[in-house]
Design an enzyme around this catalytic site. Structure first.
Site, mmCIF file in Angstrom:
data_model
loop_
_atom_site.group_PDB
_atom_site.id
_atom_site.type_symbol
_atom_site.label_atom_id
_atom_site.label_comp_id
_atom_site.label_asym_id
_atom_site.label_seq_id
_atom_site.Cartn_x
_atom_site.Cartn_y
_atom_site.Cartn_z
ATOM 1 N N TYR A 1 1.680 -2.194 47.829
ATOM 2 C CA TYR A 1 1.772 -0.987 48.654
ATOM 3 C C TYR A 1 2.775 -1.230 49.766
ATOM 4 O O TYR A 1 2.748 -2.263 50.426
ATOM 5 C CB TYR A 1 0.391 -0.671 49.255
ATOM 6 C CG TYR A 1 0.380 0.548 50.142
ATOM 7 C CD1 TYR A 1 0.551 1.825 49.617
ATOM 8 C CD2 TYR A 1 0.180 0.433 51.526
ATOM 9 C CE1 TYR A 1 0.533 2.955 50.433
ATOM 10 C CE2 TYR A 1 0.149 1.558 52.343
ATOM 11 C CZ TYR A 1 0.323 2.810 51.793
ATOM 12 O OH TYR A 1 0.296 3.913 52.605
ATOM 13 N N ASP B 1 7.823 -7.652 52.335
ATOM 14 C CA ASP B 1 7.030 -6.746 53.144
ATOM 15 C C ASP B 1 5.864 -7.546 53.716
ATOM 16 O O ASP B 1 4.866 -7.803 53.040
ATOM 17 C CB ASP B 1 6.536 -5.573 52.281
ATOM 18 C CG ASP B 1 5.721 -4.578 53.094
ATOM 19 O OD1 ASP B 1 5.492 -4.839 54.290
ATOM 20 O OD2 ASP B 1 5.324 -3.546 52.521
ATOM 21 N N LYS C 1 1.386 -3.652 61.720
ATOM 22 C CA LYS C 1 0.016 -4.099 61.982
ATOM 23 C C LYS C 1 -0.063 -5.066 63.189
ATOM 24 O O LYS C 1 -0.039 -4.605 64.310
ATOM 25 C CB LYS C 1 -0.601 -4.661 60.703
ATOM 26 C CG LYS C 1 -0.683 -3.528 59.646
ATOM 27 C CD LYS C 1 -1.528 -3.800 58.437
ATOM 28 C CE LYS C 1 -1.744 -2.508 57.654
ATOM 29 N NZ LYS C 1 -1.036 -2.385 56.400
HETATM 30 C C1 LIG Z 1 -0.192 -1.204 55.832
HETATM 31 C C2 LIG Z 1 0.996 -1.553 55.032
HETATM 32 C C3 LIG Z 1 2.147 -0.743 55.037
HETATM 33 C C4 LIG Z 1 2.197 0.577 55.733
HETATM 34 O O1 LIG Z 1 2.054 0.474 57.107
HETATM 35 P P1 LIG Z 1 1.577 1.772 57.921
HETATM 36 O O2 LIG Z 1 1.627 1.315 59.343
HETATM 37 O O3 LIG Z 1 0.221 2.104 57.415
HETATM 38 O O4 LIG Z 1 2.559 2.843 57.640
HETATM 39 C C5 LIG Z 1 3.263 -1.207 54.365
HETATM 40 N N1 LIG Z 1 3.245 -2.363 53.692
HETATM 41 C C6 LIG Z 1 2.156 -3.145 53.657
HETATM 42 C C7 LIG Z 1 2.215 -4.447 52.917
HETATM 43 C C8 LIG Z 1 0.996 -2.760 54.294
HETATM 44 O O5 LIG Z 1 -0.094 -3.526 54.221
#
Ligand SMILES: *Cc1c(COP(=O)(O)O)cnc(C)c1O
Length: 431
Positions: free
Chosen positions: A144, A239, A267
């Protein structure tokens, strides 16, 4: 357990908010029942609107790595708000933040702050496309990367099939530019790359996946991807929105010894405020406006209150390597406790754990990719989730989520979680 107030709020919420929530997983649809509405949290505990107390394993999906309402971060935010909330102009803290990120994550030479992980990944692929002059990207099934159109592509059936949109509203055109491969399958990636010579701008992945549950990269997988990207001039994007500042001070890339071209962060970097960032090689980042032609902007980007929280968080992590020692120890203790319980009960479920991330999958198969994650018994997970919640353990409400430990969890909390896990397994399996 009485959750009457939460139930009432959820009923009302559904009149005014789609599905009653501002982010889908919160609605508990994967586990059934009504979500608990959170009123406050402190340290390892979270409290709902009916004043039930839970031990935290979500921790805002990662940012609360030091536990809730950390006093240093609170103070930094109090101090910052005395000077107003936003200027839409450069500030000192943004410079300090960028300098600190560059020092903590060696692959990052230049960095741009944004407001969410979604913005970070969307912007990262835009600059990768601008830099390479190519259109396509490769992502992995089950990874994701936020809700940007390019990433909402279903797990393709074969390695060489084009993506199909996972959500109405994503155009075929966008979907055609996203190629998907199974996680941990280097051969599939090589096949995709061979079939799409000189058209792939970027390959993006979660180096340790948190979003199909916790899934680790196989030995050599990340290095293999690095090699393919080097050979083909593809921008490698890690990511690390979840893993950054969590699996090590310098993220999963430090832990696994891999150097990406770009990194996306979120995060933890905001200390609980809405923050994201993308950064990496200077020659690529210098394509970003106004240094270069790739446009990307944000009215609230680098917001002074968010920077105060994030900077305090990162400074703390940078100055306290013992945080990571504690998280490693806690993660191991929990994993050993869970495994001992399963041995005792004659169960063989798969526990994936690394540092302060883990998922207990209700399957006997090793979980190394999305299909194996999906071999889990999902209704059984739903019952487990509620059995844990009833025992005061607040977990991610889906089999396809990782739990996130914080340093606020002491041995006694870990013991409580281990005992609750064993009792919950006994309850749901009638053992
Ligand atoms: C949470 C997450 C996102 C998206 O971040 P948001 O602040 O919710 O838009 C993207 N990549 C990874 C790996 C994530 O865990």
């Amino acid at each position: 357990m009485n959750i009457a107030t939460s139930q009432h709020l959820f009923e009302k919420a559904q009149h005014f908010i789609p599905g009653g929530v501002n982010s889908p997983v919160r609605a508990f649809r994967a586990v059934g029942g009504s979500p608990v509405f959170i009123k406050s949290a402190k340290g390892p505990y979270v409290y709902d609107e009916d004043d039930n107390e839970y031990i935290e394993l979500i921790n805002s999906w990662g940012p609360m790595i030091l536990g809730h309402a950390n006093e240093l971060i609170q103070k930094a935010v109090y101090d910052a708000i005395q000077h107003s909330f936003s200027f839409g102009a450069p500030t000192r803290r943004e410079v300090e933040m960028a300098e600190l990120i560059v020092s903590m994550v060696p692959s990052i030479e230049k960095v741009r702050m944004v407001n969410s992980g979604t913005e970070a990944t969307m912007s990262a692929i835009r600059v990768a496309r601008g830099f390479t002059g190519r259109d396509k990207i490769i992502k992995f099934e089950g990874c994701y990367h936020g809700h940007g159109d390019s990433f909402l592509i279903a797990a393709g059936s074969g390695a060489v099939t084009f993506g199909t949109p996972d959500s109405p509203g994503v155009t075929k055109g966008v979907a055609n530019d996203t190629l998907t491969a199974p996680f941990n399958d280097l051969e599939a990636v090589q096949t995709l790359v061979n079939a799409n010579k000189n058209t792939i701008a970027a390959l993006i992945l979660e180096p340790v996946v948190g979003n199909m549950g916790c899934v680790l990269p196989a030995d050599g997988f990340l290095q293999g991807l690095r090699k393919i990207c080097d050979e083909e001039g593809i921008v490698l994007i890690l990511d690390e929105v979840m893993t950054g500042f969590r699996l090590a001070k310098g993220g999963a890339q430090e832990r696994f010894g891999i150097t990406p071209d770009l990194t996306t962060l979120g995060k933890i970097i905001g200390g609980g405020m809405p923050v994201g960032a993308y950064g990496g090689r200077a020659d690529i980042m210098n394509k970003v406006s106004p240094a270069g032609p790739v446009y990307q902007a944000g009215t609230l980007s680098g917001n002074p209150i968010a920077m105060a929280a994030g900077l305090t968080m990162l400074n703390y992590l940078n100055d306290h390597p013992e945080v990571y020692t504690q998280l490693e120890t806690s993660g191991e203790k929990l994993a050993n406790g869970f495994k001992a319980s399963m041995r005792k009960l004659g169960l063989n479920y798969t526990l994936n754990q690394i540092g302060s991330m883990y998922t207990l999958f209700f399957t006997d198969q090793p979980v190394t990719d999305f299909p194996s994650a999906k071999s889990s018994d999902l209704p059984l997970f739903g019952r487990y989730f509620h059995a844990m919640l009833d025992r005061g353990i607040y977990m991610g409400p889906s089999q396809f989520e990782s739990m996130f430990l914080s340093t606020a969890l002491e041995d006694k909390h870990l013991d409580t979680i281990i005992a609750a896990n064993e009792e919950s397994l006994k309850e749901i399996l009638s053992l």
